[in-house]
Design a protein around this motif. Sequence first.
Motif, PDB file in Angstrom:
ATOM      1  N   ILE A 147       0.835  -1.198   0.000  1.00 23.83           N
ATOM      2  CA  ILE A 147       0.000   0.000   0.000  1.00 23.83           C
ATOM      3  C   ILE A 147       0.872   1.251   0.000  1.00 23.83           C
ATOM      4  O   ILE A 147       1.794   1.383   0.819  1.00 23.83           O
ATOM      5  CB  ILE A 147      -0.946   0.031   1.223  1.00 23.83           C
ATOM      6  N   ALA A 148       0.570   2.163  -0.914  1.00 25.08           N
ATOM      7  CA  ALA A 148       1.236   3.471  -0.965  1.00 25.08           C
ATOM      8  C   ALA A 148       0.181   4.561  -0.857  1.00 25.08           C
ATOM      9  O   ALA A 148      -0.996   4.343  -1.151  1.00 25.08           O
ATOM     10  CB  ALA A 148       2.029   3.625  -2.259  1.00 25.08           C
ATOM     11  N   LEU A 149       0.616   5.742  -0.437  1.00 25.41           N
ATOM     12  CA  LEU A 149      -0.265   6.908  -0.335  1.00 25.41           C
ATOM     13  C   LEU A 149       0.171   7.963  -1.330  1.00 25.41           C
ATOM     14  O   LEU A 149       1.365   8.137  -1.586  1.00 25.41           O
ATOM     15  CB  LEU A 149      -0.209   7.505   1.069  1.00 25.41           C
ATOM     16  N   ILE A 150      -0.808   8.673  -1.893  1.00 25.87           N
ATOM     17  CA  ILE A 150      -0.523   9.859  -2.702  1.00 25.87           C
ATOM     18  C   ILE A 150      -1.494  10.950  -2.250  1.00 25.87           C
ATOM     19  O   ILE A 150      -2.704  10.755  -2.238  1.00 25.87           O
ATOM     20  CB  ILE A 150      -0.639   9.555  -4.214  1.00 25.87           C
ATOM     21  N   ALA A 163       1.421   8.240   7.399  1.00 26.37           N
ATOM     22  CA  ALA A 163       2.551   7.317   7.248  1.00 26.37           C
ATOM     23  C   ALA A 163       3.595   7.479   8.346  1.00 26.37           C
ATOM     24  O   ALA A 163       4.144   6.491   8.846  1.00 26.37           O
ATOM     25  CB  ALA A 163       3.193   7.519   5.880  1.00 26.37           C
ATOM     26  N   LEU A 164       3.881   8.728   8.715  1.00 25.88           N
ATOM     27  CA  LEU A 164       4.963   8.984   9.668  1.00 25.88           C
ATOM     28  C   LEU A 164       4.568   8.704  11.108  1.00 25.88           C
ATOM     29  O   LEU A 164       5.398   8.307  11.928  1.00 25.88           O
ATOM     30  CB  LEU A 164       5.439  10.429   9.523  1.00 25.88           C
ATOM     31  N   PHE A 182      -2.634  -2.152   9.348  1.00 27.22           N
ATOM     32  CA  PHE A 182      -2.033  -1.843   8.053  1.00 27.22           C
ATOM     33  C   PHE A 182      -0.622  -1.281   8.188  1.00 27.22           C
ATOM     34  O   PHE A 182      -0.202  -0.815   9.250  1.00 27.22           O
ATOM     35  CB  PHE A 182      -2.913  -0.853   7.277  1.00 27.22           C
ATOM     36  N   LYS A 183       0.089  -1.318   7.074  1.00 22.72           N
ATOM     37  CA  LYS A 183       1.420  -0.716   6.972  1.00 22.72           C
ATOM     38  C   LYS A 183       1.494   0.060   5.677  1.00 22.72           C
ATOM     39  O   LYS A 183       0.975  -0.389   4.657  1.00 22.72           O
ATOM     40  CB  LYS A 183       2.500  -1.802   6.999  1.00 22.72           C
ATOM     41  N   ILE A 184       2.125   1.217   5.706  1.00 22.10           N
ATOM     42  CA  ILE A 184       2.323   2.043   4.521  1.00 22.10           C
ATOM     43  C   ILE A 184       3.732   1.804   3.988  1.00 22.10           C
ATOM     44  O   ILE A 184       4.715   1.944   4.716  1.00 22.10           O
ATOM     45  CB  ILE A 184       2.124   3.543   4.832  1.00 22.10           C
TER      46      ILE A 184
END
Length: 306
Positions: A147-150, A163-164, A182-184
């Motif tokens: 999983i990634a974030l934008i 995320a941080l 979850f994990k980013i």
Amino acid sequence: MKFHFSNKNALYVLILIFIANLCFGQATNRVISFFPPDTKLYDNIPYANDTLKKHQLDIYIPANAKADVPLVVWVHGGAWMLNDKYADMSYMKKTIGAIINNSFALASIDYRYSTEAVFPAQIQDCNQALEFLYQHAAQYGYNKNKIALIGFSAGGHLASLLALSHNNQVASFYAPNAKKSFKINAVVDFYGPADFLAMLKPQEEHTPKDAVTTLLGASPVDRPDLAKIASPATYIDKSDPPFLIIHGEKDASVPPTQSKLLSSWLSLNKIPNEVIIVKNAPHYGEMFDESYIKDKIIAFLKNMLK
């Protein structure tokens, strides 16, 4: 007149209802035309077990996708008080197409406005949405471990903070009894504020309508403690995911120094990151959808979610 429904009839009815709902979702989603043809859409999914419109998300799955495609989660901008899960897509069409065409699923989430609920409501919502996406990965067909974030502007702030802070387990950032499974794996941050204390303006410039003041429920000058708690840079440590940071050279809303500062803190903690300062670019717009930026994003996502 009486009607008799066999199990077979009932199955046909359920199939017709499913198709009707899918078609209705396609018809009401105002950005689906930006996506490649045959993209599968799951529209207006409630993620917080309630009926709030701001607690909904959309999921876009590439046609003929394998069951374990990576997921990119889109967090919209709008000063924490405007827009919705369709925002920022209109000027990022090339990037959206590239995400889907490169076999990434995309989810776009809504969150409560700061005018409805002050911080940390927004990050609570984002955390709930991510946990929902993690728990329902098999149902919708993507990999819960990739999983990634934008995020864009306020959404860049929320994506970075999400995320941080996640490994810091900040209790107030989660809804009561919320899971934190979850994990980013990566973050693409478009011009999001990183340190509210480094954006301080003279006291007289802060008004009740100021975006940060509205978010916090108080001026950062009066409540630097709140400003620090809400700042992504506060939570940077050696366990955080890699960042790709993109900012306009002539951004009049969020100074480019915010992204440079975030990068410096990440580098000091040995977190892989890169900053792209887009020459002559303002706070948002099609200059951020240029091919070289799109290609950089796709390469970054492929590398981090392989």
